[in-house]
Design an enzyme around this catalytic site. Sequence first.
Site, short mmCIF file in Angstrom:
data_model
loop_
_atom_site.label_atom_id
_atom_site.label_comp_id
_atom_site.label_asym_id
_atom_site.label_seq_id
_atom_site.Cartn_x
_atom_site.Cartn_y
_atom_site.Cartn_z
CG LEU A 120 -2.06 -1.00 1.25
CD1 LEU A 120 -2.91 -0.78 2.50
CD2 LEU A 120 -2.93 -0.90 0.02
N GLY A 121 2.00 1.23 0.66
CA GLY A 121 2.80 2.44 0.71
C GLY A 121 4.04 2.27 1.56
CB THR A 179 -2.66 4.33 2.69
OG1 THR A 179 -3.50 3.19 2.78
CG2 THR A 179 -1.25 3.88 2.32
CG HIS A 233 0.42 4.02 8.35
ND1 HIS A 233 0.14 3.30 9.49
CD2 HIS A 233 1.59 3.52 7.87
CE1 HIS A 233 1.10 2.41 9.69
NE2 HIS A 233 2.00 2.52 8.71
CD GLU A 234 3.27 4.27 4.53
OE1 GLU A 234 4.40 4.54 5.01
OE2 GLU A 234 2.78 3.14 4.55
CG HIS A 269 4.67 0.37 12.00
ND1 HIS A 269 5.58 -0.34 11.23
CD2 HIS A 269 3.85 1.01 11.12
CE1 HIS A 269 5.31 -0.14 9.95
NE2 HIS A 269 4.26 0.68 9.85
CG ASP A 286 4.95 3.88 20.12
OD1 ASP A 286 5.38 3.90 21.29
OD2 ASP A 286 3.78 4.20 19.83
CB THR A 328 1.07 4.63 22.14
OG1 THR A 328 2.50 4.47 22.22
CG2 THR A 328 0.75 5.87 21.33
#
Length: 678
Positions: A173-174, A210, A213-214, A223, A236, A241
């Site tokens: 996807l990327g 996507t 995210h990138e 990630h 991360d 998180t």
Amino acid sequence: MENNGPQRTCETMEEHRELLKKEPAYRERKLQIERFTRRYVRTNAREGLRSGIVIIPVVVHVVHNTAAQNISDAQINSQIAVLNQDFRRLNPDVAGVPAAFQPLAADARIEFRLAVRDPNCNPTTGITRTETSVTSFPRAGNPVKSAATGGADPWPSDRYLNVWVCRLSGVLLGYAHFPGGPAATDGVVIRDTAFGNTGTAAAPFDRGRTATHEIGHWLNLAHIWGDEEVGCGGSDNVGDTPNQADENYGCPAFPQVSCGNGPNGDMFMNYMDYTDDACMFMLTAGQAGRMDATLYGPRSSIVASDGLVPPPPSPGVDLWSKDRPEDTGAEPDPSPLPMWESDDIWVRRQNDGVTNQEHQNPEHRDPGGPDNFVYVRVRNRACRGAANGTLKLYWAKASTALSWPAPWDGSVSSPALMGGLVGSQPTGSVPAGGSTILQFAWRPPNPDDYAVFGGDRSHFCLLGRIETAPTAPFGMTFPETTNLYANVQNNNNIVWKNITVVDEVPGGGRMAWTSVGALAGEEVTIGRLTFTAPGEDRKQELERSLFDWGTIAVDLGPDLIERWRDGGAAGERIDLIDDTTIVVAESGAWIGNLKFEPGELYTIGVHFEPKGDRETNEVFFFEVTQYASGEDREEVPVGGMRFVMKTRYREQRRGVLDQVLTFNGAEFLRPQLHTILG
């Protein structure tokens, strides 16, 4: 979590590991960036979210082998819209964040626009289109990023975010480059069917996430599970998180517990997990802090990029500074929004303003104590030719009733010295399309000298004027008058800062002050004060409303309330709750028909009272604007004050070094061996 449908695939870490092997200098840059990021996050942990907005210029390179891959402008624009929602926490599906994680969800205060100026200073749509014979592009070797291998060459990565859209090989996807990578391949690559939320975008990756995210990777986010294949041992490097064992796919049900992170489990709805587009919809304040460090560290040049400034109508050099984040240097500035909120002037209480560009309230220090520092960014919007000038920086006792040149020139000394020159510096040679940051040491006046102002003793505002000629009009396009607001709006080389950061007081409320009225030597004016919370209707700014957080009461004091009553107590959207205090019922409230004699100044206090005791990560704004009208004269803005109020979620969460392994920017190490971070 397992999922039987199509699964998200990202090869940013694979690209990162290959660069580590091929380029020794990349490893060292990544280590330096991570050290800087840790220091920045630690230093600014108590500051809350950044109050300013960073707008990133984007160029989209569409590389297509078929007509379907040559995606439409509408599909590209839909992706930009998604990014602006996602990074500002304005996406409608943010309502789906579980209650346990809602206080952590944050507005990263980053926006994106397609570039309007190309590297050669020509107008552009911010979109390039390249037909190719390549049917699909692998990640390895980055062939889509070079015309020589069937792709499209990048624009300068220090001025633009390069986004390549193409058919990627397999199901990829990327992928993106972390900061610190080679300039020739810096940027992000997105599959054509996973870009935007219309056109050829295909489920389950049809909501533009996507790219979100990138670009998170491009801004130095890892990630969320940490990427190292050690179960619960990765990190991360973000403190808010939860630790989680691995990536999540599809649309998991809440909660998904791993690594003992119950009862709330994994934050699988975070953009940096692997869930479907429909099931990722948040960033955290900790992630926003890492992105801030990137924007003011390894990607700082993007903050001053000219990519969003249209080529000027005349070829001459033009030194200027921004009134607002969206300012492009046009004269007059067409924005209807206030002119006293420039992000190109900021104060720091210590000498760190190049890498910490968040404005602080200045502090008075006793003789022998450290200075405050004021920073001013000077830009040159010309297409060619360096420019030189002189930057003069002034201070004034803050109020909504300032004019020019008094009190900035030091000529007003009653009831105290009301202004003066901070300093004057040559700008040096500022290249076409470039910028420079000038630093001034400053010792604000003693608040004790302003006791007559009551609570408003220690707030001062700043004015920067770039002069390019030794005599009047000093290089100004429009000669200056006594109307300070008009001077700033008409001339792009004058910028103004009248902002105060409102700190919490014991008991949970917040209190701030400003002065209103008329300076000595002016004619009698009829004034009106308006009270607004930008974002109430989101028509003017992408900000959340202060009225959701609490109530705002304005203490006018006995003298101003009497003056207001003498004028008929005109006003709307207010409630009088005692002899001197009004409550602002909604944004746009006002009181009017205030007759100000020359030299009359009144101090008003603004009290912010929260409705509840559970804070979230927010930045709120409250504006007090003064308008004036005289005989046969239309009402015009005189000036105003912006109050900035930050709230922080105070839950204590794990530190980033509590994991078995921690990421040092290049690889994962055990914390006890990880000594280079400092």
